[in-house]
Design an enzyme around this catalytic site. Structure first.
Site, PDB file in Angstrom:
ATOM      1  N   ASP A 172       0.869  -1.181   0.000  1.00 36.00           N
ATOM      2  CA  ASP A 172       0.000   0.000   0.000  1.00 36.00           C
ATOM      3  C   ASP A 172       0.902   1.226   0.000  1.00 36.00           C
ATOM      4  OD1 ASP A 172      -2.719  -1.052   0.130  1.00 36.00           O
ATOM      5  OD2 ASP A 172      -2.177  -1.796   2.110  1.00 36.00           O
ATOM      6  N   LYS A 215      -9.881   0.708  -5.120  1.00 30.12           N
ATOM      7  CA  LYS A 215     -10.452   0.273  -3.840  1.00 30.12           C
ATOM      8  C   LYS A 215     -11.248   1.420  -3.213  1.00 30.12           C
ATOM      9  CE  LYS A 215      -6.168   1.270  -1.282  1.00 30.12           C
ATOM     10  NZ  LYS A 215      -4.986   0.693  -0.610  1.00 30.12           N
ATOM     11  N   HIS A 216     -12.240   1.136  -2.352  1.00 30.04           N
ATOM     12  CA  HIS A 216     -12.687  -0.146  -1.821  1.00 30.04           C
ATOM     13  C   HIS A 216     -14.121  -0.353  -2.307  1.00 30.04           C
ATOM     14  CE1 HIS A 216      -9.692   1.553   1.008  1.00 30.04           C
ATOM     15  NE2 HIS A 216      -9.299   0.296   1.208  1.00 30.04           N
ATOM     16  N   ARG A 246      -7.405  10.213   1.862  1.00 32.69           N
ATOM     17  CA  ARG A 246      -6.961   9.114   0.998  1.00 32.69           C
ATOM     18  C   ARG A 246      -7.778   9.127  -0.295  1.00 32.69           C
ATOM     19  NH1 ARG A 246      -7.708   3.757   4.191  1.00 32.69           N
ATOM     20  NH2 ARG A 246      -6.523   2.886   2.442  1.00 32.69           N
ATOM     21  N   ASP A 303     -10.301  -7.515   0.877  1.00 30.96           N
ATOM     22  CA  ASP A 303      -9.516  -6.746   1.830  1.00 30.96           C
ATOM     23  C   ASP A 303      -8.998  -7.743   2.868  1.00 30.96           C
ATOM     24  OD1 ASP A 303      -8.296  -4.589   3.050  1.00 30.96           O
ATOM     25  OD2 ASP A 303     -10.093  -3.343   3.087  1.00 30.96           O
ATOM     26  N   HIS A 314     -11.409  -1.731   9.834  1.00 31.70           N
ATOM     27  CA  HIS A 314     -10.294  -2.413  10.487  1.00 31.70           C
ATOM     28  C   HIS A 314     -10.729  -2.978  11.839  1.00 31.70           C
ATOM     29  CE1 HIS A 314      -7.992   0.125   7.651  1.00 31.70           C
ATOM     30  NE2 HIS A 314      -7.100  -0.842   7.699  1.00 31.70           N
TER      31      HIS A 314
END
Length: 349
Positions: free
Chosen positions: A64, A168-169, A138, A252, A181
């Site tokens: 990443d 993504k995502h 991001r 993921d 996460h």
């Protein structure tokens, strides 16, 4: 030997004996690297070469390397700005922002390829709707048309460098506050709402050469009872059939909180593959990665093997040769105009 359906990680700066054995298992197809795997350009090149030499066809090596908060290789690499800073420039000078995005994609990909790593999971196609802090800058922007234009430019730069792109995502993480996460976010919007917003960048990039997609650990209860990364509705119905996507679908990380609902690790992997994933990621849990790999020892998907084989990076200039080129120097000069804020690194050691 074919490219297996599991991407795992390794613990240090070089391969341990047990890791070498694991990486030669037929169910393994790739390795994802983190900051803990990087000490210097020379060390990273040795590690990548060592991984690639283990088998034929070689394992995929991924990272990443988005920029901003998410950049695993730092010292010795250009410190990439978050793509949100490129989006912020778009409203003032769209032509300059498109050039910034293209050069950011090229520079990121060229530097990563120069050390023997095949791909970076980029570009981010999520929308920054002001809801998700884990996405935030991001993402290029909140406007799907702006995200699409800038992501297409970024992808063009990646392709010019010789790297496959992975959006993504899917189908979009920007509409939920929870961080996948740690837990399973739920997005209460309808499919019609998603079509008008989050799905637009994915649809456009699919039609313009997107090579891979990473699915989100997000539940959209008005569309399906399964989270997107485990959903045949999303991965096979929407992505493959409706959008006509022919590239690689990555899960993921199955170690994330958003995947826990699916059960133990082998069950998570099998559910994701059955839904339409070509490759599943298991990070930072070597004991569970071993369980997944053993559970898939007889797994074989010829179509997925062919798709994965196309994800290897092109042969690239070595790092010292790359930094001597006019384009590298020009790209660095241009991108230095995007002043990146100092964020805490989003990394799992």
């Amino acid at each position: 030997m074919s490219i297996g359906p599991v991407m795992v990680d390794v613990q240090g700066l070089e391969l341990a004996a047990e890791e070498r054995e694991m990486l030669q298992h037929p169910a393994v197809g790739g390795v994802i690297l983190f900051s803990r795997n990087y000490e210097s350009v020379e060390q990273l090149r040795r590690l990548a070469d060592d991984i690639h030499a283990l088998r034929e066809p070689p394992l995929l090596i991924a990272v990443d390397q988005e920029g901003g908060r998410v950049q695993r290789f730092r010292d010795g690499f250009f410190r990439l700005p978050p793509v949100g800073s490129i989006g912020a420039a778009f409203c003032n000078d769209s032509r300059k922002a498109l050039r910034l995005s293209r050069e950011a994609g090229w520079l990121m990909a060229s530097e990563v390829l120069s050390v023997g790593v095949d791909l970076s999971f980029a570009p981010v196609l999520d929308l920054d709707l002001g809801i998700s802090t884990v996405i935030g800058d991001r993402a290029f922007d909140r406007n799907p048309e702006t995200v699409t234009e800038l992501a297409l430019a970024y992808q063009r730069g990646m392709h010019e460098a010789g790297m496959a792109s992975v959006g993504k995502h899917f189908p979009g993480h920007g509409g939920v506050a929870a961080d996948s996460h740690h837990s399973l976010p739920e997005d209460e919007r309808s499919y019609a709402d998603l079509e008008l917003q989050d799905l637009i960048p994915f649809e456009r990039l699919v039609r313009n050469g997107l090579n891979g997609i990473m699915a989100a650990h997000v539940l959209y209860p008005h569309i399906d009872t399964q989270p997107a990364g485990f959903s045949r509705t999303w991965l096979t119905g929407v992505l493959r059939e409706s959008m006509g996507f022919q590239g690689v679908i990555f899960s993921d990380d199955l170690s994330m909180g958003g995947a826990e609902w699916a059960g133990d690790y082998p069950t998570r992997a099998r559910m994701a593959l059955d839904a339409g994933c070509d490759m599943v990621l298991v990070c930072n849990q070597p004991q569970y990665a071993a369980q997944v790999v053993e559970s898939l020892v007889a797994y074989n998907d010829p179509a997925a093997n062919l798709r994965l084989a196309r994800m290897h990076g092109a042969t690239s200039l070595q790092r010292k040769e790359l930094t001597a080129t006019e384009r590298w120097q020009s790209a660095v000069s241009l991108l230095e105009q995007c002043e990146a804020e100092r964020w805490l690194d989003m990394d799992l050691e």
